[in-house]
Write a protein that holds these residues in place. Structure first.
Motif, PDB file in Angstrom:
ATOM      1  N   LEU A 298      41.106 101.904  56.310  1.00  0.00           N
ATOM      2  CA  LEU A 298      41.198 101.480  57.701  1.00  0.00           C
ATOM      3  C   LEU A 298      41.108 102.690  58.621  1.00  0.00           C
TER       4      LEU A 298
ATOM      5  N   THR B  30      41.334  96.597  63.978  1.00  0.00           N
ATOM      6  CA  THR B  30      41.670  95.596  62.982  1.00  0.00           C
ATOM      7  C   THR B  30      42.164  94.372  63.743  1.00  0.00           C
TER       8      THR B  30
ATOM      9  N   GLU C  17      39.692  93.918  57.659  1.00  0.00           N
ATOM     10  CA  GLU C  17      39.250  95.283  57.432  1.00  0.00           C
ATOM     11  C   GLU C  17      38.909  95.941  58.774  1.00  0.00           C
ATOM     12  N   ALA C  18      38.650  97.228  58.742  1.00  0.00           N
ATOM     13  CA  ALA C  18      38.287  97.933  59.973  1.00  0.00           C
ATOM     14  C   ALA C  18      36.907  97.475  60.446  1.00  0.00           C
ATOM     15  N   TYR C  19      36.753  97.380  61.751  1.00  0.00           N
ATOM     16  CA  TYR C  19      35.450  97.031  62.324  1.00  0.00           C
ATOM     17  C   TYR C  19      35.358  97.628  63.717  1.00  0.00           C
TER      18      TYR C  19
ATOM     19  N   PRO D 143      32.418 106.982  60.009  1.00  0.00           N
ATOM     20  CA  PRO D 143      31.785 105.671  60.198  1.00  0.00           C
ATOM     21  C   PRO D 143      30.488 105.703  60.991  1.00  0.00           C
TER      22      PRO D 143
ATOM     23  N   TYR E 184      40.134  99.730  50.633  1.00  0.00           N
ATOM     24  CA  TYR E 184      39.174 100.189  51.630  1.00  0.00           C
ATOM     25  C   TYR E 184      39.906 100.828  52.805  1.00  0.00           C
TER      26      TYR E 184
ATOM     27  N   LEU F 274      37.339 102.026  66.009  1.00  0.00           N
ATOM     28  CA  LEU F 274      37.687 101.143  64.907  1.00  0.00           C
ATOM     29  C   LEU F 274      38.875 100.266  65.286  1.00  0.00           C
TER      30      LEU F 274
ATOM     31  N   TYR G  48      30.276 101.168  56.880  1.00  0.00           N
ATOM     32  CA  TYR G  48      31.376 102.003  57.356  1.00  0.00           C
ATOM     33  C   TYR G  48      32.752 101.439  57.020  1.00  0.00           C
ATOM     34  N   ASN G  49      32.867 100.113  56.857  1.00  0.00           N
ATOM     35  CA  ASN G  49      34.191  99.545  56.612  1.00  0.00           C
ATOM     36  C   ASN G  49      34.412  99.145  55.159  1.00  0.00           C
ATOM     37  N   SER G  50      33.560  99.627  54.255  1.00  0.00           N
ATOM     38  CA  SER G  50      33.787  99.365  52.827  1.00  0.00           C
ATOM     39  C   SER G  50      33.790 100.683  52.048  1.00  0.00           C
TER      40      SER G  50
END
Length: 898
Positions: free
Chosen positions: A462, A405, A391-393, A469, A460, A403, A483-485
């Motif tokens: 990306l 991945t 997921e995005a982080y 976020p 979710y 962000l 922010y990533n869900s």
């Protein structure tokens, strides 16, 4: 109006070379998807080369318990002692600031090693594994030479160390501790195991009081940290009865996304010990959930956290789990006492699980991680190298708010003697900035209101224009906890008669905290590729296309007040090209001087055509200025085109300008970028042809005078819609489990009229505008509030509004051929009361938390392999439950109590 006359005249001159092309959304999405597949395919090949090298190195390495090996520890490098000598595991490690790596000082010729504080950096297992992975250094460098767009590459070892390229200096936290453990990162966990359904059972009987309960809570939180959005979970606390930590989740499994995991952590902290432990009923409840509820449909496990199992529990396993042993049971014995160790081991060893003894808080991390190795066995034995995307982080290493991945792949032991044990050596991976993926979208082809976004298999987001976020905490920008869900359905809702989703309709139309509400018809196109759905909306389906020479386009564009404001050529791939501006790169490519540049030929062609067509405006603007024919109050003239070309002329000096920031490089909202049409451009193209659009550059006065509109009964002018925001951050007056992720129905009635739209004070911006005290905590929340849309068919209206003991008369009139509305009202009679009411609705909150959205499950599952050595269950061979041992341990327990 003369602007249009001049442009039309030039268009007529070039009419023979103009053609109108219809943009096909499905073709755009296919092209975009193909470009993403090509780009991400390159990253996957890099990771596969790393995995192959790591496995080959281990195959030919013999473990050496006395190995002496010095390596570059990222904490120790370039550090000297009092005598000026480099410290142990340090040494000289050249670092140079590199723009490609977020301007961090890095070493692109070498990787180095990070070891968590809780791992001994000279342990023989660590030294042998680090020595094994030295060969990765050449592969890192080779990958970067093959693909200069690569960012961080790394190997996370099952022993705990982290090899990262390029090498960096690792900074500990404020306490001098390195808490980062690669084995806790989602890219490691997802690559190491298949999706899983987990029931966490925790003993909260009286014997668990004190330190035992503290360790148990930490164990639960650590287990939750090893779960991801492909997993499902629930937490049950038991004494002489079964208690769900979250009553809303009774009898079900919920997706282990960030929201739910954090929610469980809050509730676990409030657990209190009491009563007598009865494990049997809790076990039955756990098996029923796993047998009846659809979760990940892959691995299933029960995590038993207790200080001792005293009951006769064999009948439960005979009824629910034997002989298939489809559900693994992992047991964690808490505390220093070993009285019931044999019973606790028996549970794990006879259900294909693993037993660990946790006597201190320091033991938790390493012991919890053991269950991941057990779950990975079938995949390791079968050598299934599944590639996963996270997921995005936000990049922790680079301390960036961008962000990202990650693409990751497991690394296995190929040695035949370890086959049945299924030894996971670690995980290799690489990071990809999502901004680089979004650059591949043909943004200018989508039109002013079109956009592209990416989502993963769980829905979710990306990357999406409406993803927010970050939030402001004082003057600092911080990531929102969730922010990533953010689910696609939370920003992409279609409006109905009474329901409108804020994020979908408010795309980038915020003016000083006010958000405009508008409705638009959209056409969506999508293609699924490796869990990503690429989707665009329809606007501006027709495009002008015309061919002009490079020389003509360059001459027409040669003006210091105009600019190429999109990305026309990729100058970052080859370091030799990074010195060129976009204009320089485009001209060199078109003239054939730099054929290796990757440029968008269609965009360049459009830009050159726009430059030729709009060139006469420069002369026209200059004529006005020279002949002193500029109307009073006009400060700037500008023109923007779909291709991103922009022409600007200033009629007033800096000292006399009112709109000092407008159309300057610092004001990004008013400039074209790779993925952005400026607000004035987007709002203007909405307008009916022949009408003027007024965009408030400095709208402070307008907003201040618009506040009173909320007090009027304007139902004849406005239609009411309900607005929802699932990315809001709300103040918390106190901290309680029931307040986690609340749904607040808020009335915050402040409006800004803008043609057929109206703005409202958004919760995030409401917080910013009212400078909060630092003591007020912010947490994610869902907000619901009313909004109003203006009916343009109403030309004029008047009414009376009662304000307490007085009444206020007002008149509203639409100004012809514009988007303006004139409001006249009496100055007396104060109606400045603003409501801000929040009500908690527990039923709505529970239904939302329990809801399982449509998701595409991962394609592979590795839950079973016949060659797995289930006897490796925590230091115990196949153990039979001894009745005499059970009775003796029970007797000892009873004597101790009395």
């Amino acid at each position: 109006m003369l602007f249009f006359v001049v442009t039309r005249t030039k268009l007529k001159d070039v009419e023979p070379i103009i053609k109108i092309v219809e943009v096909d959304g499905q073709d755009l999405v296919k092209d975009y998807s193909d470009e993403i597949e090509r780009m991400l395919g390159s990253k996957m090949k890099s990771v596969m080369r790393l995995a192959e090298s790591a496995e080959d190195s281990d195959l030919y390495h013999e473990f050496n318990a006395t190995l002496k090996f010095d390596y570059y520890n990222s904490m120790m490098i370039n550090t000297a002692d009092e005598d000026g000598n480099y410290v142990d595991l340090g040494g000289e490690f050249p670092l140079e600031e590199n723009e490609h790596f977020n301007k961090l000082p890095v070493n692109t010729q070498m990787s180095n090693i990070q070891v968590p504080t809780n791992v001994y950096n000279k342990d023989p297992n660590i030294l042998n594994a680090i020595y094994n992975t030295e060969a990765l250094n050449d592969v890192f460098i080779g990958n970067f030479q093959k693909d200069p767009t690569l960012t961080w590459q790394y190997f996370g070892s099952s022993t705990g160390f982290f090899r990262i390229y390029p090498g960096i200096k690792w900074t500990p936290d404020s306490n001098g501790v390195v808490a980062f453990d690669c084995r806790n990162r989602n890219w490691y966990i997802q690559a190491a195991t298949s999706p899983k359904d987990i029931i966490i059972m925790v003993d909260i009987s009286g014997s668990m009081k004190g330190l035992k309960m503290t360790i148990a809570k930490h164990t639960i939180n650590t287990i939750l940290d090893t779960l991801g959005e492909n997993d499902f979970v629930n937490v049950i606390a038991y004494t002489d009865y079964v208690r769900y930590v979250e009553p809303c989740f009774r009898g079900t499994l919920v997706q282990a996304d960030l929201d739910n995991r954090e929610h469980f952590k809050v509730l676990v902290e409030e657990l209190h010990v009491k009563g007598e432990a009865k494990i049997k009923n809790a076990m039955k409840e756990s098996f029923k959930i796993l047998n009846e509820v659809s979760g990940s449909m892959c691995n299933q496990a029960i995590m038993l956290i207790t200080d001792g199992a005293m009951e006769d529990f064999q009948s439960v396993f005979e009824e629910f789990n034997w002989p298939e042993r489809r559900v693994r049971v992992f047991t964690y014995l808490i505390g220093r006492e070993m009285t019931f160790a044999q019973n606790t081991k028996w549970i794990a060893c006879n259900n294909k699980g693993y037993y660990t003894h946790i006597s201190t808080l320091a033991d938790v991390q390493e012991n919890v991680m053991e269950y991941l190795h057990v779950l990975s066995r079938p995949m390791v034995i079968n050598h299934d190298h599944d590639i996963i995307w996270t997921e995005a982080y936000m990049d922790t290493v680079a301390q960036s708010l961008l962000l990202m991945t990650s693409v990751a792949m497991p690394v296995f032991s190929k040695k035949k003697e370890t086959l049945s044990h299924g030894i996971l050596l670690g995980v290799v991976g690489s990071d990809i900035p999502l901004m680089e993926v979004m650059k591949l979208a043909p943004r200018y082809m989508l039109g002013a209101h079109g956009y592209a976004f990416l989502i993963n298999n769980n829905g979710y987001i990306l990357s999406h224009p409406d993803l927010r976020p970050l939030y402001k905490d004082g003057k600092k920008l911080k990531p929102k906890p969730n922010y990533n869900s953010v689910d696609l359905s939370e920003v992409e809702w279609e409006d109905t008669d009474e329901l409108v989703n804020t994020s979908r309709l408010f795309q980038d139309t915020i003016i000083d905290g006010f958000v405009r509400i508008s409705s638009c018809e959209c056409q969506k196109f999508q293609k699924q590729e490796k869990g990503n759905i690429n989707n665009v909306t329809r606007h501006g389906k027709l495009m002008f296309m015309g061919n002009v020479s490079v020389e003509e386009g360059e001459v027409s564009h040669n003006c210091p007040q105009s600019g190429f404001l999109r990305t026309y050529c990729e100058t970052d791939i080859d370091p030799a090209h990074r010195k060129y501006s976009q204009l320089q790169a485009a001209i060199r490519y078109l003239l054939g001087k730099e054929p290796d540049l990757e440029c968008d030929e269609v965009l360049l062609s459009q830009t050159l055509f726009d430059a030729v067509v709009t060139a006469p405006l420069e002369a026209y603007w200059n004529t006005l200025m020279l002949n002193d024919r500029v109307e009073p109050g006009v400060e700037t003239a500008f023109l923007g085109t779909r291709s991103g070309l922009m022409r600007v002329v200033r009629y007033a000096g800096v000292e006399t300008r009112v709109a000092k920031k407008f159309l300057t490089p610092a004001d990004k909202d008013n400039l074209f970028t790779i993925d952005h049409f400026p607000l004035w451009y987007r709002l203007a193209v909405e307008n009916t042809p022949g009408k003027f659009y007024y965009y408030p550059v400095n709208d402070k006065g307008l907003i201040e005078h618009a506040f009173f509109l909320s007090q009027f009964k304007l139902s004849f002018l406005f239609s009411r819609v309900s607005l929802f925001d699932y990315q809001a951050m709300c103040k918390t007056g106190h901290h309680h489990a029931s307040s986690a992720r609340p749904l607040c129905f808020c009335v915050s009635v402040r409006f800004l009229l803008d043609f057929n739209l109206c703005g409202l004070w958004h919760s995030d911006y409401f917080v910013d505008a009212h400078k909060q005290k630092k003591l007020d905590a912010l947490q994610p929340c869902d907000t619901a509030y009313p909004g109003f849309m203006y009916d343009p068919s109403v030309r004029e209206a008047n009414s009376l509004n009662k304000c307490g003991r007085c009444q206020k008369m007002f008149v509203v009139q639409q100004i012809p051929d514009s988007n303006l509305v004139l409001v006249v009202t009496q100055a007396y009679c104060d109606c400045s009361l603003f409501l801000n009411i929040c009500e908690h609705n527990a039923t709505v909150k529970c239904n939302r938390m329990r809801s399982q959205k449509v998701r595409r499950r991962p394609q592979s599952c590795h839950a079973y392999h016949p060659k797995e050595n289930a006897k490796d269950c925590g230091g115990a061979a196949a153990i039979s439950l001894s009745l005499s041992l059970f009775s003796a341990s029970l007797l000892i327990s009873l004597v101790a109590e009395f």
